[in-house]
Scaffold this active site. Sequence first.
Site, PDB file in Angstrom:
ATOM      1  CD  GLN A 181      -3.321  -4.632   6.744  1.00 38.64           C
ATOM      2  OE1 GLN A 181      -3.037  -3.291   5.845  1.00 38.64           O
ATOM      3  NE2 GLN A 181      -3.887  -5.588   6.414  1.00 38.64           N
ATOM      4  CG  ASP A 191      -8.798  -0.267   5.457  1.00 39.28           C
ATOM      5  OD1 ASP A 191      -8.722  -0.174   4.149  1.00 39.28           O
ATOM      6  OD2 ASP A 191      -8.148  -0.285   6.311  1.00 39.28           O
ATOM      7  CE  LYS A 205      -3.902  -2.116   2.540  1.00 34.81           C
ATOM      8  NZ  LYS A 205      -4.415  -2.460   3.865  1.00 34.81           N
TER       9      LYS A 205
END
Lengths: 290, 290
Positions: free
Chosen positions: A88, A111, A44
Amino acid sequence: MARQIHREIQREVEELVTGGNMRPHLGVVLVGDDPASRTYVRNKTRVASLLGISSDTVVKPTSVSQDELLELIDKMNRDWKVSGLLVQLPLPGHIKERAVCNAIAPEKDVDGFHIVNIGKLCLGQTSMVPATPAAVWEIIRRAGIETVGKNVLVAGRSKNVGLPIAMLLHTDRNHQRPGGDATVTIAHRCTPREQLKELTRLADIVIAAAGVPGLITVDMVKEGAAVIDVGINRVQDRTTGKLRLVGDVDFEGVKEKAGFITPVPGGVGPMTVAMLMKNTVAAARYALTH
Amino acid sequence: MARQIHREIQREVEELVTGGNMRPHLGVVLVGDDPASRTYVRNKTRVASLLGISSDTVVKPTSVSQDELLELIDKMNRDWKVSGLLVQLPLPGHIKERAVCNAIAPEKDVDGFHIVNIGKLCLGQTSMVPATPAAVWEIIRRAGIETVGKNVLVAGRSKNVGLPIAMLLHTDRNHQRPGGDATVTIAHRCTPREQLKELTRLADIVIAAAGVPGLITVDMVKEGAAVIDVGINRVQDRTTGKLRLVGDVDFEGVKEKAGFITPVPGGVGPMTVAMLMKNTVAAARYALTH
Protein backbone atom coordinates in the site's frame (compact mmCIF):
# COMPACT_ATOMS: atom_id res chain seq x y z
CA MET A 1 -21.34 -2.34 -12.79
CA ALA A 2 -18.93 -3.14 -9.94
CA ARG A 3 -21.46 -5.60 -8.54
CA GLN A 4 -21.73 -7.28 -11.93
CA ILE A 5 -17.93 -7.69 -12.04
CA HIS A 6 -18.00 -9.00 -8.46
CA ARG A 7 -20.42 -11.73 -9.55
CA GLU A 8 -18.20 -12.62 -12.53
CA ILE A 9 -15.09 -12.85 -10.33
CA GLN A 10 -16.94 -14.93 -7.71
CA ARG A 11 -17.94 -17.39 -10.42
CA GLU A 12 -14.39 -17.51 -11.77
CA VAL A 13 -12.90 -18.12 -8.32
CA GLU A 14 -15.37 -20.92 -7.62
CA GLU A 15 -14.58 -22.54 -10.98
CA LEU A 16 -10.88 -22.41 -10.17
CA VAL A 17 -11.36 -23.92 -6.73
CA THR A 18 -13.83 -26.64 -7.79
CA GLY A 19 -11.36 -27.46 -10.58
CA GLY A 20 -8.89 -28.47 -7.86
CA ASN A 21 -6.75 -25.35 -8.01
CA MET A 22 -5.54 -23.25 -5.13
CA ARG A 23 -7.80 -20.41 -4.02
CA PRO A 24 -6.42 -17.06 -5.32
CA HIS A 25 -4.64 -15.26 -2.51
CA LEU A 26 -3.83 -11.56 -2.16
CA GLY A 27 -0.83 -10.62 -0.01
CA VAL A 28 -0.89 -7.04 1.27
CA VAL A 29 1.93 -5.12 2.94
CA LEU A 30 0.91 -2.09 5.00
CA VAL A 31 3.56 0.21 6.48
CA GLY A 32 2.79 2.65 9.30
CA ASP A 33 -0.53 3.83 10.63
CA ASP A 34 -1.87 6.34 8.08
CA PRO A 35 -5.66 6.15 8.62
CA ALA A 36 -6.49 6.50 4.90
CA SER A 37 -4.09 3.67 3.99
CA ARG A 38 -5.62 1.47 6.70
CA THR A 39 -9.10 2.15 5.37
CA TYR A 40 -8.05 1.35 1.79
CA VAL A 41 -6.41 -1.91 2.83
CA ARG A 42 -9.38 -2.95 4.98
CA ASN A 43 -11.71 -2.27 2.06
CA LYS A 44 -9.58 -4.29 -0.38
CA THR A 45 -9.32 -7.34 1.89
CA ARG A 46 -13.04 -7.12 2.71
CA VAL A 47 -14.00 -7.19 -0.98
CA ALA A 48 -11.48 -10.00 -1.59
CA SER A 49 -13.14 -12.08 1.08
CA LEU A 50 -16.62 -11.38 -0.37
CA LEU A 51 -15.41 -12.73 -3.72
CA GLY A 52 -13.79 -15.86 -2.30
CA ILE A 53 -10.23 -14.54 -2.59
CA SER A 54 -8.21 -15.18 0.54
CA SER A 55 -5.81 -12.52 1.79
CA ASP A 56 -3.42 -11.60 4.54
CA THR A 57 -2.02 -8.23 5.55
CA VAL A 58 1.52 -7.90 6.89
CA VAL A 59 1.71 -4.70 8.96
CA LYS A 60 5.12 -3.09 9.50
CA PRO A 61 5.91 -0.05 11.66
CA THR A 62 6.79 3.32 10.05
CA SER A 63 10.36 2.73 11.18
CA VAL A 64 10.80 -0.39 8.99
CA SER A 65 13.99 -0.18 6.90
CA GLN A 66 13.89 -0.38 3.13
CA ASP A 67 16.07 -3.50 3.22
CA GLU A 68 13.70 -5.26 5.59
CA LEU A 69 10.77 -4.37 3.33
CA LEU A 70 12.61 -5.62 0.24
CA GLU A 71 13.40 -8.90 2.04
CA LEU A 72 9.74 -9.34 2.95
CA ILE A 73 8.72 -8.74 -0.67
CA ASP A 74 11.34 -11.21 -1.86
CA LYS A 75 9.93 -13.82 0.51
CA MET A 76 6.37 -13.20 -0.72
CA ASN A 77 7.54 -13.28 -4.36
CA ARG A 78 8.88 -16.78 -3.78
CA ASP A 79 5.87 -17.94 -1.75
CA TRP A 80 3.70 -19.97 -4.14
CA LYS A 81 0.68 -19.48 -1.85
CA VAL A 82 0.69 -15.73 -2.65
CA SER A 83 -0.98 -15.19 -6.07
CA GLY A 84 -0.94 -11.39 -6.07
CA LEU A 85 1.02 -8.96 -3.94
CA LEU A 86 0.63 -5.26 -3.24
CA VAL A 87 2.40 -2.77 -1.01
CA GLN A 88 0.00 0.00 0.00
CA LEU A 89 1.35 3.44 -0.99
CA PRO A 90 2.41 6.01 0.12
CA LEU A 91 5.46 4.75 2.04
CA PRO A 92 7.43 6.69 4.70
CA GLY A 93 9.94 9.20 3.31
CA HIS A 94 13.05 7.11 4.03
CA ILE A 95 11.87 4.34 1.69
CA LYS A 96 12.18 4.65 -2.08
CA GLU A 97 8.74 3.77 -3.49
CA ARG A 98 10.22 3.09 -6.93
CA ALA A 99 12.67 0.51 -5.51
CA VAL A 100 9.78 -1.20 -3.70
CA CYS A 101 7.52 -1.24 -6.79
CA ASN A 102 10.35 -2.72 -8.88
CA ALA A 103 11.05 -5.41 -6.26
CA ILE A 104 7.64 -7.04 -6.66
CA ALA A 105 7.65 -9.93 -9.16
CA PRO A 106 5.99 -8.45 -12.29
CA GLU A 107 3.62 -11.42 -12.61
CA LYS A 108 2.38 -10.90 -9.01
CA ASP A 109 2.29 -7.11 -9.29
CA VAL A 110 -1.49 -6.60 -9.04
CA ASP A 111 -1.04 -2.81 -8.75
CA GLY A 112 0.85 -2.78 -12.10
CA PHE A 113 3.47 -0.31 -10.87
CA HIS A 114 6.59 -2.38 -11.73
CA ILE A 115 8.75 -0.67 -14.37
CA VAL A 116 8.32 -3.64 -16.74
CA ASN A 117 4.53 -3.53 -16.41
CA ILE A 118 4.61 0.21 -17.17
CA GLY A 119 6.82 -0.38 -20.21
CA LYS A 120 4.56 -3.17 -21.49
CA LEU A 121 1.47 -1.02 -21.01
CA CYS A 122 3.08 1.64 -23.23
CA LEU A 123 4.01 -0.95 -25.86
CA GLY A 124 0.50 -2.42 -26.00
CA GLN A 125 1.67 -5.77 -24.59
CA THR A 126 -0.30 -7.89 -22.13
CA SER A 127 0.58 -6.76 -18.62
CA MET A 128 -0.87 -6.06 -15.20
CA VAL A 129 -2.79 -2.82 -15.75
CA PRO A 130 -3.05 -0.57 -12.66
CA ALA A 131 -6.52 -0.89 -11.15
CA THR A 132 -7.78 2.70 -11.54
CA PRO A 133 -6.93 2.99 -15.27
CA ALA A 134 -8.36 -0.52 -15.74
CA ALA A 135 -11.56 0.66 -14.01
CA VAL A 136 -11.90 3.64 -16.37
CA TRP A 137 -11.36 1.34 -19.34
CA GLU A 138 -13.95 -1.13 -18.09
CA ILE A 139 -16.54 1.59 -17.45
CA ILE A 140 -16.09 2.90 -20.99
CA ARG A 141 -16.35 -0.60 -22.48
CA ARG A 142 -19.34 -1.76 -20.46
CA ALA A 143 -21.21 1.52 -20.95
CA GLY A 144 -20.78 1.03 -24.71
CA ILE A 145 -18.97 4.35 -25.18
CA GLU A 146 -17.21 4.45 -28.56
CA THR A 147 -13.49 5.40 -28.42
CA VAL A 148 -12.09 4.73 -31.91
CA GLY A 149 -11.30 8.05 -33.58
CA LYS A 150 -12.93 9.94 -30.71
CA ASN A 151 -11.37 12.90 -28.97
CA VAL A 152 -10.45 12.18 -25.34
CA LEU A 153 -9.10 14.64 -22.82
CA VAL A 154 -7.36 13.31 -19.70
CA ALA A 155 -6.84 15.95 -16.99
CA GLY A 156 -3.98 14.69 -14.81
CA ARG A 157 -0.72 12.96 -15.66
CA SER A 158 0.07 10.93 -12.52
CA LYS A 159 2.10 7.82 -13.22
CA ASN A 160 -0.48 5.53 -11.59
CA VAL A 161 -3.66 7.04 -13.00
CA GLY A 162 -3.65 9.80 -15.66
CA LEU A 163 -0.73 8.56 -17.72
CA PRO A 164 -1.80 4.88 -17.92
CA ILE A 165 -5.36 6.00 -18.82
CA ALA A 166 -3.89 8.00 -21.71
CA MET A 167 -1.85 4.94 -22.73
CA LEU A 168 -4.85 2.61 -22.74
CA LEU A 169 -7.04 4.97 -24.71
CA HIS A 170 -4.66 6.15 -27.44
CA THR A 171 -3.13 2.77 -28.34
CA ASP A 172 -4.05 0.38 -31.14
CA ARG A 173 -7.13 -1.83 -30.72
CA ASN A 174 -5.30 -4.60 -32.63
CA HIS A 175 -2.34 -4.87 -30.28
CA GLN A 176 -1.82 -7.78 -27.88
CA ARG A 177 -3.49 -5.68 -25.15
CA PRO A 178 -6.12 -3.79 -27.11
CA GLY A 179 -6.20 -0.01 -26.84
CA GLY A 180 -8.95 2.52 -27.51
CA ASP A 181 -7.60 4.02 -30.77
CA ALA A 182 -8.74 7.44 -29.54
CA THR A 183 -7.01 10.78 -30.06
CA VAL A 184 -5.83 11.63 -26.53
CA THR A 185 -4.82 14.92 -24.93
CA ILE A 186 -2.90 14.89 -21.63
CA ALA A 187 -3.51 18.07 -19.62
CA HIS A 188 -2.11 18.83 -16.15
CA ARG A 189 -1.28 21.51 -13.62
CA CYS A 190 0.76 23.50 -16.17
CA THR A 191 -2.18 23.65 -18.61
CA PRO A 192 -3.61 27.19 -18.50
CA ARG A 193 -7.30 27.30 -17.55
CA GLU A 194 -8.38 28.85 -20.88
CA GLN A 195 -6.42 26.25 -22.87
CA LEU A 196 -7.99 23.45 -20.83
CA LYS A 197 -11.47 24.80 -21.55
CA GLU A 198 -10.70 25.11 -25.27
CA LEU A 199 -9.65 21.45 -25.33
CA THR A 200 -12.35 19.96 -23.07
CA ARG A 201 -15.02 21.63 -25.22
CA LEU A 202 -13.79 19.59 -28.18
CA ALA A 203 -13.66 16.33 -26.24
CA ASP A 204 -16.08 13.43 -26.72
CA ILE A 205 -14.81 11.91 -23.48
CA VAL A 206 -13.42 13.89 -20.53
CA ILE A 207 -11.54 11.97 -17.84
CA ALA A 208 -10.84 14.04 -14.74
CA ALA A 209 -7.92 12.68 -12.71
CA ALA A 210 -6.25 15.84 -11.47
CA GLY A 211 -7.19 15.86 -7.79
CA VAL A 212 -8.71 19.34 -8.09
CA PRO A 213 -12.28 19.66 -6.70
CA GLY A 214 -14.67 21.25 -9.17
CA LEU A 215 -12.06 21.45 -11.96
CA ILE A 216 -14.52 20.48 -14.71
CA THR A 217 -17.57 22.73 -14.91
CA VAL A 218 -20.57 22.65 -17.23
CA ASP A 219 -19.28 25.43 -19.51
CA MET A 220 -16.23 23.27 -20.33
CA VAL A 221 -18.13 20.22 -21.56
CA LYS A 222 -19.56 19.46 -24.99
CA GLU A 223 -23.26 18.51 -25.17
CA GLY A 224 -23.56 14.73 -24.83
CA ALA A 225 -19.94 14.10 -23.85
CA ALA A 226 -19.01 11.23 -21.54
CA VAL A 227 -17.47 12.50 -18.29
CA ILE A 228 -15.59 10.11 -16.03
CA ASP A 229 -14.55 11.45 -12.65
CA VAL A 230 -11.48 9.79 -11.12
CA GLY A 231 -10.86 12.50 -8.52
CA ILE A 232 -11.17 11.66 -4.83
CA ASN A 233 -10.89 14.85 -2.77
CA ARG A 234 -11.74 15.33 0.90
CA VAL A 235 -13.28 18.79 1.31
CA GLN A 236 -15.04 20.52 4.18
CA ASP A 237 -18.74 21.01 3.56
CA ARG A 238 -19.57 24.75 3.67
CA THR A 239 -22.80 24.31 5.56
CA THR A 240 -22.25 21.30 7.85
CA GLY A 241 -18.48 21.80 8.34
CA LYS A 242 -17.96 18.03 7.94
CA LEU A 243 -15.42 16.44 5.61
CA ARG A 244 -16.95 14.83 2.55
CA LEU A 245 -15.65 13.17 -0.63
CA VAL A 246 -15.96 15.04 -3.92
CA GLY A 247 -14.53 14.40 -7.37
CA ASP A 248 -12.89 16.72 -9.90
CA VAL A 249 -16.18 17.34 -11.71
CA ASP A 250 -18.98 19.70 -10.70
CA PHE A 251 -21.44 16.79 -10.89
CA GLU A 252 -24.69 18.74 -10.41
CA GLY A 253 -23.87 21.19 -13.19
CA VAL A 254 -22.20 18.83 -15.66
CA LYS A 255 -24.81 16.05 -15.41
CA GLU A 256 -27.32 18.29 -17.22
CA LYS A 257 -25.13 18.44 -20.31
CA ALA A 258 -23.17 15.17 -20.32
CA GLY A 259 -24.43 12.09 -22.13
CA PHE A 260 -22.77 9.88 -19.50
CA ILE A 261 -21.26 10.76 -16.12
CA THR A 262 -19.86 8.88 -13.13
CA PRO A 263 -20.43 10.16 -9.58
CA VAL A 264 -18.00 10.50 -6.67
CA PRO A 265 -18.27 8.63 -4.39
CA GLY A 266 -19.61 5.50 -6.05
CA GLY A 267 -18.27 5.68 -9.60
CA VAL A 268 -14.68 4.78 -10.41
CA GLY A 269 -13.83 3.92 -6.78
CA PRO A 270 -15.76 0.64 -6.40
CA MET A 271 -14.75 -0.34 -9.94
CA THR A 272 -11.08 0.15 -8.99
CA VAL A 273 -11.31 -2.37 -6.15
CA ALA A 274 -13.11 -4.78 -8.49
CA MET A 275 -10.28 -4.47 -11.04
CA LEU A 276 -7.69 -5.16 -8.34
CA MET A 277 -9.54 -8.40 -7.62
CA LYS A 278 -9.58 -9.19 -11.35
CA ASN A 279 -5.80 -8.70 -11.41
CA THR A 280 -5.43 -11.06 -8.44
CA VAL A 281 -7.39 -13.79 -10.21
CA ALA A 282 -5.35 -13.17 -13.38
CA ALA A 283 -2.14 -13.57 -11.34
CA ALA A 284 -3.47 -16.84 -9.89
CA ARG A 285 -4.29 -18.08 -13.38
CA TYR A 286 -0.84 -17.08 -14.62
CA ALA A 287 0.79 -19.09 -11.82
CA LEU A 288 -1.22 -22.17 -12.89
CA THR A 289 0.41 -22.21 -16.30
CA HIS A 290 3.98 -21.04 -15.47
CA MET B 1 22.57 22.72 -34.95
CA ALA B 2 23.72 19.15 -35.66
CA ARG B 3 27.19 20.48 -36.51
CA GLN B 4 27.27 22.37 -33.21
CA ILE B 5 26.44 19.15 -31.34
CA HIS B 6 29.08 17.31 -33.38
CA ARG B 7 31.69 19.80 -32.16
CA GLU B 8 30.54 19.39 -28.57
CA ILE B 9 30.73 15.59 -28.79
CA GLN B 10 34.16 15.73 -30.46
CA ARG B 11 35.43 17.86 -27.59
CA GLU B 12 33.90 15.52 -25.03
CA VAL B 13 35.44 12.44 -26.67
CA GLU B 14 38.87 14.06 -26.80
CA GLU B 15 38.61 15.03 -23.14
CA LEU B 16 37.74 11.45 -22.25
CA VAL B 17 40.62 10.03 -24.26
CA THR B 18 43.24 12.56 -23.11
CA GLY B 19 42.01 11.83 -19.56
CA GLY B 20 43.31 8.29 -20.06
CA ASN B 21 39.95 6.66 -20.65
CA MET B 22 38.98 4.25 -23.38
CA ARG B 23 37.70 5.75 -26.61
CA PRO B 24 33.87 5.39 -26.77
CA HIS B 25 32.96 2.50 -29.06
CA LEU B 26 29.70 1.80 -30.88
CA GLY B 27 28.89 -1.82 -31.71
CA VAL B 28 26.39 -2.26 -34.53
CA VAL B 29 24.58 -5.42 -35.59
CA LEU B 30 23.16 -5.46 -39.10
CA VAL B 31 21.01 -8.39 -40.28
CA GLY B 32 20.32 -9.04 -43.95
CA ASP B 33 20.86 -6.82 -46.96
CA ASP B 34 18.06 -4.26 -46.88
CA PRO B 35 19.56 -1.29 -48.77
CA ALA B 36 17.95 1.37 -46.50
CA SER B 37 19.30 -0.37 -43.38
CA ARG B 38 22.77 -0.57 -44.93
CA THR B 39 22.67 3.15 -45.73
CA TYR B 40 21.55 4.05 -42.20
CA VAL B 41 24.29 1.93 -40.62
CA ARG B 42 26.96 3.33 -42.94
CA ASN B 43 25.85 6.86 -42.08
CA LYS B 44 25.93 6.18 -38.34
CA THR B 45 29.41 4.64 -38.36
CA ARG B 46 30.69 7.42 -40.65
CA VAL B 47 29.49 10.14 -38.25
CA ALA B 48 30.88 8.15 -35.30
CA SER B 49 34.30 8.11 -36.93
CA LEU B 50 34.12 11.88 -37.66
CA LEU B 51 33.50 12.49 -33.95
CA GLY B 52 36.30 10.23 -32.72
CA ILE B 53 33.97 7.38 -31.70
CA SER B 54 35.24 4.01 -32.86
CA SER B 55 32.77 1.44 -34.16
CA ASP B 56 32.41 -1.97 -35.70
CA THR B 57 29.52 -3.53 -37.59
CA VAL B 58 28.76 -7.24 -37.30
CA VAL B 59 26.82 -8.30 -40.41
CA LYS B 60 24.64 -11.43 -40.20
CA PRO B 61 22.70 -13.06 -43.05
CA THR B 62 18.89 -12.82 -43.19
CA SER B 63 18.82 -16.52 -42.25
CA VAL B 64 20.43 -15.92 -38.83
CA SER B 65 18.43 -17.54 -36.03
CA GLN B 66 17.03 -15.55 -33.14
CA ASP B 67 19.09 -17.61 -30.70
CA GLU B 68 22.30 -16.88 -32.57
CA LEU B 69 21.48 -13.17 -32.56
CA LEU B 70 20.70 -13.22 -28.82
CA GLU B 71 24.03 -14.98 -28.16
CA LEU B 72 25.87 -12.34 -30.15
CA ILE B 73 24.16 -9.57 -28.17
CA ASP B 74 24.98 -11.32 -24.91
CA LYS B 75 28.64 -11.47 -25.95
CA MET B 76 28.65 -7.74 -26.83
CA ASN B 77 26.84 -6.89 -23.59
CA ARG B 78 29.69 -8.51 -21.65
CA ASP B 79 32.45 -7.03 -23.84
CA TRP B 80 33.82 -4.04 -21.92
CA LYS B 81 35.27 -2.61 -25.16
CA VAL B 82 31.72 -2.01 -26.47
CA SER B 83 30.31 1.20 -24.89
CA GLY B 84 27.04 1.35 -26.82
CA LEU B 85 25.26 -1.30 -28.83
CA LEU B 86 22.50 -1.16 -31.43
CA VAL B 87 20.77 -3.69 -33.63
CA GLN B 88 19.55 -2.02 -36.81
CA LEU B 89 15.79 -2.50 -37.26
CA PRO B 90 13.73 -3.85 -38.96
CA LEU B 91 14.70 -7.51 -38.49
CA PRO B 92 13.55 -10.46 -40.64
CA GLY B 93 10.06 -11.79 -39.84
CA HIS B 94 11.26 -14.92 -38.01
CA ILE B 95 13.00 -12.84 -35.34
CA LYS B 96 11.05 -11.15 -32.53
CA GLU B 97 12.25 -7.54 -32.46
CA ARG B 98 10.96 -7.07 -28.91
CA ALA B 99 13.03 -10.03 -27.63
CA VAL B 100 16.10 -8.57 -29.32
CA CYS B 101 15.53 -5.05 -27.93
CA ASN B 102 15.06 -6.47 -24.43
CA ALA B 103 18.26 -8.55 -24.71
CA ILE B 104 20.50 -5.50 -25.00
CA ALA B 105 21.94 -4.37 -21.64
CA PRO B 106 19.85 -1.27 -20.75
CA GLU B 107 22.97 0.77 -19.98
CA LYS B 108 24.41 0.04 -23.46
CA ASP B 109 21.06 0.44 -25.24
CA VAL B 110 21.85 3.58 -27.27
CA ASP B 111 18.59 3.22 -29.24
CA GLY B 112 16.60 3.33 -25.96
CA PHE B 113 14.21 0.55 -27.06
CA HIS B 114 14.69 -1.77 -24.03
CA ILE B 115 11.47 -2.18 -22.02
CA VAL B 116 13.15 -0.75 -18.91
CA ASN B 117 14.33 2.34 -20.80
CA ILE B 118 10.79 2.84 -22.12
CA GLY B 119 9.35 2.48 -18.61
CA LYS B 120 11.90 4.93 -17.18
CA LEU B 121 11.16 7.44 -19.92
CA CYS B 122 7.47 7.33 -18.95
CA LEU B 123 8.31 7.76 -15.26
CA GLY B 124 10.57 10.77 -15.86
CA GLN B 125 13.68 8.86 -14.73
CA THR B 126 17.12 9.20 -16.31
CA SER B 127 17.36 6.69 -19.15
CA MET B 128 18.63 6.22 -22.68
CA VAL B 129 16.17 8.29 -24.73
CA PRO B 130 15.62 7.05 -28.31
CA ALA B 131 17.57 9.24 -30.74
CA THR B 132 14.71 10.68 -32.80
CA PRO B 133 12.64 11.88 -29.81
CA ALA B 134 15.88 13.19 -28.26
CA ALA B 135 16.54 15.09 -31.49
CA VAL B 136 13.11 16.73 -31.41
CA TRP B 137 13.65 17.69 -27.77
CA GLU B 138 17.09 19.14 -28.51
CA ILE B 139 15.79 21.17 -31.48
CA ILE B 140 13.05 22.67 -29.31
CA ARG B 141 15.50 23.48 -26.51
CA ARG B 142 18.25 24.96 -28.68
CA ALA B 143 15.80 26.97 -30.78
CA GLY B 144 14.49 28.51 -27.54
CA ILE B 145 10.91 27.35 -28.12
CA GLU B 146 8.88 27.57 -24.89
CA THR B 147 7.02 24.37 -23.94
CA VAL B 148 5.72 24.94 -20.38
CA GLY B 149 1.92 25.24 -20.50
CA LYS B 150 2.00 25.28 -24.31
CA ASN B 151 -0.28 23.20 -26.48
CA VAL B 152 1.59 20.50 -28.44
CA LEU B 153 0.13 18.18 -31.03
CA VAL B 154 2.05 15.02 -31.96
CA ALA B 155 0.77 13.32 -35.12
CA GLY B 156 1.92 9.69 -34.93
CA ARG B 157 2.06 7.25 -32.03
CA SER B 158 4.89 4.87 -33.00
CA LYS B 159 6.65 3.33 -30.03
CA ASN B 160 10.07 4.59 -31.17
CA VAL B 161 9.14 8.11 -32.22
CA GLY B 162 5.68 9.61 -31.63
CA LEU B 163 4.98 8.10 -28.23
CA PRO B 164 8.37 8.95 -26.64
CA ILE B 165 8.10 12.51 -28.03
CA ALA B 166 4.73 12.84 -26.28
CA MET B 167 6.31 11.45 -23.09
CA LEU B 168 9.22 13.91 -23.15
CA LEU B 169 7.01 16.92 -23.79
CA HIS B 170 4.13 16.34 -21.34
CA THR B 171 6.22 15.32 -18.30
CA ASP B 172 7.36 17.43 -15.36
CA ARG B 173 10.35 19.76 -15.82
CA ASN B 174 11.37 19.04 -12.20
CA HIS B 175 11.72 15.29 -12.60
CA GLN B 176 15.07 13.47 -12.68
CA ARG B 177 14.90 13.59 -16.50
CA PRO B 178 13.25 16.95 -17.12
CA GLY B 179 10.14 17.04 -19.29
CA GLY B 180 8.53 19.87 -21.22
CA ASP B 181 5.46 20.46 -18.99
CA ALA B 182 3.37 20.96 -22.15
CA THR B 183 -0.22 19.90 -22.75
CA VAL B 184 0.17 17.13 -25.33
CA THR B 185 -2.27 15.60 -27.79
CA ILE B 186 -1.44 12.28 -29.44
CA ALA B 187 -3.14 11.92 -32.84
CA HIS B 188 -2.75 8.98 -35.23
CA ARG B 189 -4.23 7.10 -38.15
CA CYS B 190 -7.62 6.76 -36.43
CA THR B 191 -7.90 10.53 -35.90
CA PRO B 192 -10.46 11.87 -38.40
CA ARG B 193 -9.05 14.56 -40.72
CA GLU B 194 -11.46 17.26 -39.45
CA GLN B 195 -10.65 16.48 -35.81
CA LEU B 196 -6.93 16.64 -36.56
CA LYS B 197 -7.33 20.06 -38.17
CA GLU B 198 -9.38 21.34 -35.22
CA LEU B 199 -6.60 20.27 -32.86
CA THR B 200 -3.56 21.35 -34.92
CA ARG B 201 -5.09 24.84 -35.29
CA LEU B 202 -4.96 25.20 -31.50
CA ALA B 203 -1.38 23.92 -31.23
CA ASP B 204 1.62 26.11 -30.41
CA ILE B 205 3.89 23.27 -31.53
CA VAL B 206 3.02 20.67 -34.16
CA ILE B 207 5.22 17.58 -34.41
CA ALA B 208 4.55 15.50 -37.50
CA ALA B 209 5.69 11.90 -37.11
CA ALA B 210 3.00 9.98 -38.96
CA GLY B 211 4.81 8.90 -42.13
CA VAL B 212 2.15 10.53 -44.31
CA PRO B 213 3.54 12.89 -47.00
CA GLY B 214 1.85 16.30 -46.98
CA LEU B 215 -0.28 15.49 -43.90
CA ILE B 216 0.14 18.96 -42.36
CA THR B 217 -0.97 21.78 -44.65
CA VAL B 218 -0.96 25.55 -44.12
CA ASP B 219 -4.68 25.76 -43.29
CA MET B 220 -4.09 23.43 -40.31
CA VAL B 221 -1.43 25.55 -38.62
CA LYS B 222 -1.80 28.51 -36.25
CA GLU B 223 0.06 31.71 -37.16
CA GLY B 224 3.54 31.62 -35.61
CA ALA B 225 3.40 27.96 -34.52
CA ALA B 226 6.55 25.85 -34.39
CA VAL B 227 6.36 22.93 -36.83
CA ILE B 228 8.79 20.04 -36.53
CA ASP B 229 8.76 17.49 -39.30
CA VAL B 230 9.90 13.99 -38.31
CA GLY B 231 8.48 12.26 -41.39
CA ILE B 232 10.83 10.60 -43.87
CA ASN B 233 8.88 9.47 -46.90
CA ARG B 234 10.24 8.33 -50.26
CA VAL B 235 7.91 9.62 -52.99
CA GLN B 236 8.16 9.73 -56.77
CA ASP B 237 8.59 13.27 -58.08
CA ARG B 238 5.69 14.07 -60.43
CA THR B 239 7.82 15.87 -62.98
CA THR B 240 11.19 14.07 -62.91
CA GLY B 241 9.84 10.62 -61.95
CA LYS B 242 12.76 10.20 -59.53
CA LEU B 243 12.39 9.13 -55.88
CA ARG B 244 12.93 11.94 -53.41
CA LEU B 245 12.64 12.36 -49.64
CA VAL B 246 9.76 14.40 -48.27
CA GLY B 247 8.43 14.91 -44.75
CA ASP B 248 4.89 14.91 -43.36
CA VAL B 249 4.59 18.70 -43.70
CA ASP B 250 3.83 20.70 -46.83
CA PHE B 251 6.98 22.76 -46.25
CA GLU B 252 6.48 25.39 -48.96
CA GLY B 253 2.96 26.23 -47.79
CA VAL B 254 3.46 25.95 -44.03
CA LYS B 255 6.72 27.93 -43.88
CA GLU B 256 4.81 31.13 -44.73
CA LYS B 257 2.73 30.83 -41.57
CA ALA B 258 4.93 28.98 -39.06
CA GLY B 259 7.20 30.84 -36.66
CA PHE B 260 9.69 27.97 -36.80
CA ILE B 261 9.90 24.99 -39.16
CA THR B 262 12.35 22.16 -39.84
CA PRO B 263 12.92 20.89 -43.39
CA VAL B 264 13.12 17.31 -44.71
CA PRO B 265 15.76 16.29 -45.59
CA GLY B 266 18.16 18.16 -43.32
CA GLY B 267 16.13 18.84 -40.18
CA VAL B 268 15.47 16.13 -37.62
CA GLY B 269 17.48 13.51 -39.55
CA PRO B 270 21.04 14.81 -38.95
CA MET B 271 20.07 15.70 -35.37
CA THR B 272 18.96 12.09 -34.80
CA VAL B 273 22.37 10.72 -35.72
CA ALA B 274 24.00 13.34 -33.49
CA MET B 275 21.82 12.24 -30.55
CA LEU B 276 22.77 8.60 -31.13
CA MET B 277 26.40 9.66 -30.78
CA LYS B 278 25.54 11.56 -27.60
CA ASN B 279 23.95 8.39 -26.22
CA THR B 280 27.10 6.43 -27.09
CA VAL B 281 29.30 8.88 -25.19
CA ALA B 282 26.83 8.79 -22.27
CA ALA B 283 27.05 4.97 -22.25
CA ALA B 284 30.87 5.21 -22.22
CA ARG B 285 30.73 7.65 -19.31
CA TYR B 286 28.31 5.38 -17.45
CA ALA B 287 30.72 2.44 -17.83
CA LEU B 288 33.51 4.56 -16.28
CA THR B 289 31.61 4.95 -13.03
CA HIS B 290 29.88 1.54 -12.72
